[in-house]
Design an enzyme around this catalytic site. Sequence first.
Site, PDB file in Angstrom:
ATOM      1  N   LYS A  74      22.553  52.731  35.080  1.00 52.96           N
ATOM      2  CA  LYS A  74      23.999  52.461  35.022  1.00 52.96           C
ATOM      3  C   LYS A  74      24.555  52.847  33.658  1.00 52.96           C
ATOM      4  O   LYS A  74      25.559  53.539  33.543  1.00 52.96           O
ATOM      5  CB  LYS A  74      24.285  50.986  35.252  1.00 52.96           C
ATOM      6  CG  LYS A  74      24.104  50.499  36.653  1.00 52.96           C
ATOM      7  CD  LYS A  74      24.508  49.045  36.757  1.00 52.96           C
ATOM      8  CE  LYS A  74      23.698  48.222  35.768  1.00 52.96           C
ATOM      9  NZ  LYS A  74      22.254  48.262  36.007  1.00 52.96           N
ATOM     10  N   THR A  76      23.233  54.778  31.391  1.00 49.94           N
ATOM     11  CA  THR A  76      23.073  56.227  31.225  1.00 49.94           C
ATOM     12  C   THR A  76      24.146  56.974  32.004  1.00 49.94           C
ATOM     13  O   THR A  76      24.747  57.932  31.504  1.00 49.94           O
ATOM     14  CB  THR A  76      21.677  56.656  31.706  1.00 49.94           C
ATOM     15  OG1 THR A  76      20.690  55.913  30.981  1.00 49.94           O
ATOM     16  CG2 THR A  76      21.440  58.133  31.502  1.00 49.94           C
ATOM     17  N   ARG A  97      28.076  47.361  27.155  1.00 47.93           N
ATOM     18  CA  ARG A  97      27.667  46.124  26.518  1.00 47.93           C
ATOM     19  C   ARG A  97      26.697  46.430  25.386  1.00 47.93           C
ATOM     20  O   ARG A  97      26.046  47.477  25.374  1.00 47.93           O
ATOM     21  CB  ARG A  97      26.978  45.210  27.539  1.00 47.93           C
ATOM     22  CG  ARG A  97      27.921  44.501  28.490  1.00 47.93           C
ATOM     23  CD  ARG A  97      27.143  43.890  29.602  1.00 47.93           C
ATOM     24  NE  ARG A  97      26.420  44.923  30.306  1.00 47.93           N
ATOM     25  CZ  ARG A  97      25.308  44.732  30.989  1.00 47.93           C
ATOM     26  NH1 ARG A  97      24.782  43.527  31.069  1.00 47.93           N
ATOM     27  NH2 ARG A  97      24.709  45.726  31.598  1.00 47.93           N
ATOM     28  N   LYS A 108      12.265  46.096  29.213  1.00 50.79           N
ATOM     29  CA  LYS A 108      13.198  47.136  29.643  1.00 50.79           C
ATOM     30  C   LYS A 108      13.526  48.164  28.591  1.00 50.79           C
ATOM     31  O   LYS A 108      13.910  49.280  28.900  1.00 50.79           O
ATOM     32  CB  LYS A 108      14.509  46.488  30.102  1.00 50.79           C
ATOM     33  CG  LYS A 108      14.682  46.629  31.598  1.00 50.79           C
ATOM     34  CD  LYS A 108      16.072  46.501  31.996  1.00 50.79           C
ATOM     35  CE  LYS A 108      16.798  47.806  31.826  1.00 50.79           C
ATOM     36  NZ  LYS A 108      18.203  47.670  32.168  1.00 50.79           N
ATOM     37  N   ALA A 276      23.591  40.021  33.543  1.00 50.90           N
ATOM     38  CA  ALA A 276      24.318  39.798  34.798  1.00 50.90           C
ATOM     39  C   ALA A 276      23.524  38.970  35.790  1.00 50.90           C
ATOM     40  O   ALA A 276      23.958  38.755  36.919  1.00 50.90           O
ATOM     41  CB  ALA A 276      24.661  41.141  35.433  1.00 50.90           C
ATOM     42  N   PHE A 304      22.802  44.969  36.200  1.00 55.91           N
ATOM     43  CA  PHE A 304      21.947  44.903  37.383  1.00 55.91           C
ATOM     44  C   PHE A 304      22.648  45.487  38.615  1.00 55.91           C
ATOM     45  O   PHE A 304      23.455  46.415  38.499  1.00 55.91           O
ATOM     46  CB  PHE A 304      21.484  43.452  37.630  1.00 55.91           C
ATOM     47  CG  PHE A 304      20.576  42.943  36.543  1.00 55.91           C
ATOM     48  CD1 PHE A 304      20.783  41.725  35.932  1.00 55.91           C
ATOM     49  CD2 PHE A 304      19.510  43.728  36.101  1.00 55.91           C
ATOM     50  CE1 PHE A 304      19.952  41.279  34.917  1.00 55.91           C
ATOM     51  CE2 PHE A 304      18.666  43.276  35.086  1.00 55.91           C
ATOM     52  CZ  PHE A 304      18.903  42.063  34.500  1.00 55.91           C
ATOM     53  N   PHE A 384      15.888  62.009  38.911  1.00 54.56           N
ATOM     54  CA  PHE A 384      14.665  61.913  38.113  1.00 54.56           C
ATOM     55  C   PHE A 384      13.800  63.129  38.409  1.00 54.56           C
ATOM     56  O   PHE A 384      13.870  63.693  39.512  1.00 54.56           O
ATOM     57  CB  PHE A 384      13.902  60.633  38.454  1.00 54.56           C
ATOM     58  CG  PHE A 384      14.421  59.411  37.742  1.00 54.56           C
ATOM     59  CD1 PHE A 384      15.690  58.921  38.013  1.00 54.56           C
ATOM     60  CD2 PHE A 384      13.646  58.742  36.795  1.00 54.56           C
ATOM     61  CE1 PHE A 384      16.184  57.802  37.370  1.00 54.56           C
ATOM     62  CE2 PHE A 384      14.129  57.610  36.147  1.00 54.56           C
ATOM     63  CZ  PHE A 384      15.397  57.141  36.439  1.00 54.56           C
ATOM     64  N   TRP A 412      21.089  62.876  32.605  1.00 54.09           N
ATOM     65  CA  TRP A 412      19.975  62.492  31.721  1.00 54.09           C
ATOM     66  C   TRP A 412      19.327  63.742  31.139  1.00 54.09           C
ATOM     67  O   TRP A 412      19.047  63.819  29.947  1.00 54.09           O
ATOM     68  CB  TRP A 412      18.951  61.675  32.509  1.00 54.09           C
ATOM     69  CG  TRP A 412      17.774  61.211  31.704  1.00 54.09           C
ATOM     70  CD1 TRP A 412      17.689  60.095  30.928  1.00 54.09           C
ATOM     71  CD2 TRP A 412      16.505  61.879  31.590  1.00 54.09           C
ATOM     72  NE1 TRP A 412      16.442  60.016  30.339  1.00 54.09           N
ATOM     73  CE2 TRP A 412      15.705  61.092  30.724  1.00 54.09           C
ATOM     74  CE3 TRP A 412      15.976  63.059  32.119  1.00 54.09           C
ATOM     75  CZ2 TRP A 412      14.390  61.456  30.395  1.00 54.09           C
ATOM     76  CZ3 TRP A 412      14.675  63.418  31.789  1.00 54.09           C
ATOM     77  CH2 TRP A 412      13.900  62.613  30.936  1.00 54.09           C
TER      78      TRP A 412
HETATM   79  N1  LIG Z   1      17.630  60.359  35.281  1.00 54.74           N
HETATM   80  C1  LIG Z   1      16.747  59.722  34.488  1.00 54.74           C
HETATM   81  N2  LIG Z   1      15.523  60.231  34.271  1.00 54.74           N
HETATM   82  C2  LIG Z   1      14.630  59.600  33.469  1.00 54.74           C
HETATM   83  N3  LIG Z   1      14.870  58.408  32.866  1.00 54.74           N
HETATM   84  C3  LIG Z   1      16.095  57.858  33.053  1.00 54.74           C
HETATM   85  C4  LIG Z   1      17.085  58.469  33.865  1.00 54.74           C
HETATM   86  N4  LIG Z   1      18.194  57.665  33.861  1.00 54.74           N
HETATM   87  C5  LIG Z   1      17.894  56.609  33.075  1.00 54.74           C
HETATM   88  N5  LIG Z   1      16.643  56.727  32.593  1.00 54.74           N
HETATM   89  C6  LIG Z   1      15.945  55.761  31.724  1.00 54.74           C
HETATM   90  O1  LIG Z   1      15.798  54.570  32.502  1.00 54.74           O
HETATM   91  C7  LIG Z   1      15.989  53.406  31.667  1.00 54.74           C
HETATM   92  C8  LIG Z   1      17.116  52.567  32.251  1.00 54.74           C
HETATM   93  O2  LIG Z   1      18.325  53.279  32.113  1.00 54.74           O
HETATM   94  P1  LIG Z   1      19.678  52.431  31.873  1.00 54.74           P
HETATM   95  O3  LIG Z   1      20.804  53.394  31.848  1.00 54.74           O
HETATM   96  O4  LIG Z   1      19.487  51.514  30.713  1.00 54.74           O
HETATM   97  O5  LIG Z   1      19.721  51.578  33.221  1.00 54.74           O
HETATM   98  P2  LIG Z   1      20.586  50.251  33.545  1.00 54.74           P
HETATM   99  O6  LIG Z   1      21.764  50.265  32.653  1.00 54.74           O
HETATM  100  O7  LIG Z   1      20.922  50.403  34.990  1.00 54.74           O
HETATM  101  O8  LIG Z   1      19.653  49.125  33.281  1.00 54.74           O
HETATM  102  C9  LIG Z   1      16.297  53.947  30.261  1.00 54.74           C
HETATM  103  O9  LIG Z   1      15.086  53.972  29.513  1.00 54.74           O
HETATM  104  C10 LIG Z   1      16.755  55.375  30.496  1.00 54.74           C
HETATM  105  O10 LIG Z   1      16.493  56.211  29.404  1.00 54.74           O
HETATM  106  O1  LIG Z   2      22.456  42.563  32.726  1.00 62.40           O
HETATM  107  C1  LIG Z   2      21.739  43.568  32.916  1.00 62.40           C
HETATM  108  O2  LIG Z   2      22.121  44.814  32.552  1.00 62.40           O
HETATM  109  P1  LIG Z   2      21.340  46.142  32.907  1.00 62.40           P
HETATM  110  O3  LIG Z   2      21.309  46.254  34.410  1.00 62.40           O
HETATM  111  O4  LIG Z   2      22.174  47.263  32.277  1.00 62.40           O
HETATM  112  O5  LIG Z   2      19.970  46.024  32.314  1.00 62.40           O
HETATM  113 MG   LIG Z   3      22.343  48.914  31.212  1.00 61.79          MG
END
Ligand SMILES: Nc1ncnc2c1ncn2[C@@H]1O[C@H](COP(=O)(O)OP(=O)(O)O)[C@@H](O)[C@H]1O
Ligand SMILES: O=COP(=O)(O)O
Ligand SMILES: [Mg+2]
Length: 559
Positions: A74, A76, A97, A108, A276, A304, A384, A412
Amino acid sequence: MGDVKTDIEIARAARKLPIQAIGEKLGIPAAQIMPYGHDKAKVSAEFIRSLSGRPDGKLILVTAINPTPAGEGKTTTTVGLGDGLNRIGRKTLICLREPSLGPCFGVKGGAAGGGYAQVVPMEDINLHFTGDFHAITSAHNLLASLIDNHLYWGNEQGIDSRRVSWRRVMDMNDRALREVVCSLGGATNGYPRETGFDITVASEVMAILCLAVDLEDLERRLGDIIIGYRRDRSPVFARDIKADGAMAVLLKDAMQPNLVQTLENNPAFVHGGPFANIAHGCNSVVATKTALKLADYVVTEAGFGADLGAEKFFDIKCRKAGLKPAAAVIVATIRALKMNGGVSKEDLGHENVDAVTRGCSNLGRHIANVRRFGVPVVVAINHFISDTEAEIAAVREYVSRLGADAIVCRHWAEGSAGVEELARRVAEVADSGQSAFKPLYPDNMPLMEKIETVASKIYHAAEVTADKAARDQLATWEEQGYGNLPVCIAKTQYSFSTDPNLRGAPEGHVVHVREVRLSAGAGFIVAITGEIMTMPGLPRSPSSERIFLNEQGYIEGLF
Ligand SMILES: Nc1ncnc2c1ncn2[C@@H]1O[C@H](COP(=O)(O)OP(=O)(O)O)[C@@H](O)[C@H]1O
Ligand SMILES: O=COP(=O)(O)O
Ligand SMILES: [Mg+2]
């Protein structure tokens, strides 16, 4: 994978602009930002107040399906979509955030995006940033210390020391602090009592900072915090022990939104950081409303899956702040769809079209749920490297049958060049005027019925059960005038149910509310279900084991 750069390597190679230049892109004069070094700044409250008469841009929410423990992108995608919209000439500002140190050093990792869709400086943002979380921790714990001090010096307010509801916080995962006994060691240390620590992102002070509209509102909300109860069950407020003024002083700077930039030098606000599952999971109202005055499109995220962050974004943040989202992007990944289709974490890397199709039931429910709020949906398939064409085709076919678009996004790996199609489609939907946002329930619905409405309409539960004590507590709060507050359900992020292993789109499960808490300052009721923790623990091998300073003194291992 050897030639794939890590997030921190990409971030460190970023060609950043001075933060004043980023502010100028938004029309913020250099005199109205307070730099924290060359690449971070806070925006002045004076400048924010000057924007009140301007029209608002269009608000776009980024949410997701139920995630794997790593998260599905999300943050990203919020960064990538923001860069994509700027790339096609739509003046866009993203609102994220702030990351918590807990997941950063736990499982994470950070929350500054990833790959070529990041905000920078990622190390600073993922670590101490501009000190907001330390300020929130200090303000929260100042109140805790004032409570025990009040008990020590005669307890004029008549607080029942067995019913102090206010705990302490720390922005780290530490299961050892969940339940503690304070004031041991004899009379000079006060009156021993059971208490404990939550993680800072679960603090009501965090939620207050994210929902307050200005410093005056902040201080009023801080004073409204219920710290405990007297023997006659009447609530004791933070203002009763004169804590609100000093807490507001500690939070004065934290209240101002933080300005940084993406890898492509587009502006980003990063402010506030509640989780969340145990809180409402949205960045601050101040940052979002300010962004709406400064850009034509504002892309923001909620934590989430849509059963948690999006529901709370709509029913708490939008309701309280009068926000009307124009569109929602639901991030789906092949790996999370497989997991929702029954594949174990270890086998997510192998092609499995059947499992993807089974897991699409989870995506379909989230699409229906977001539409229930009157908000149109676009699905972003966050690509991915391990995804196959057959798996992607299965998702696109499933989503098209629901009358929605599923667009493959490669931000990404490619930055804004990989997300143009999503940007064009989202702008089209946001500009269409299709959105007719409405919260899920009215303010005047009884509290238990609000919990039942979310559980049945969003989670598809057959029943909500709650101990008599919880039901009586809700009834008491309604008698005390809190019946119009929205509910914030603390639930596992892995399932629509309270069983983290019940993946996909479970029907007819039972949601048991084991505890209810009144966040009178934030203005919502927290209903805690299942085994959700407000102080997470660390895994056997925390990420911290792989974070260190290299020979040049640079940080390694942050992701
Ligand atoms: N398309 C992708 N390919 C590889 N890794 C990714 C990709 N998109 C996100 N990631 C990795 O996955 C993890 C979670 O991404 P993030 O954006 O923080 O997710 P969320 O905000 O939904 O928790 C991070 O380490 C990010 O670098
Ligand atoms: O509250 C959780 O946020 P992420 O889903 O971005 O980890
Ligand atoms: Mg996030």
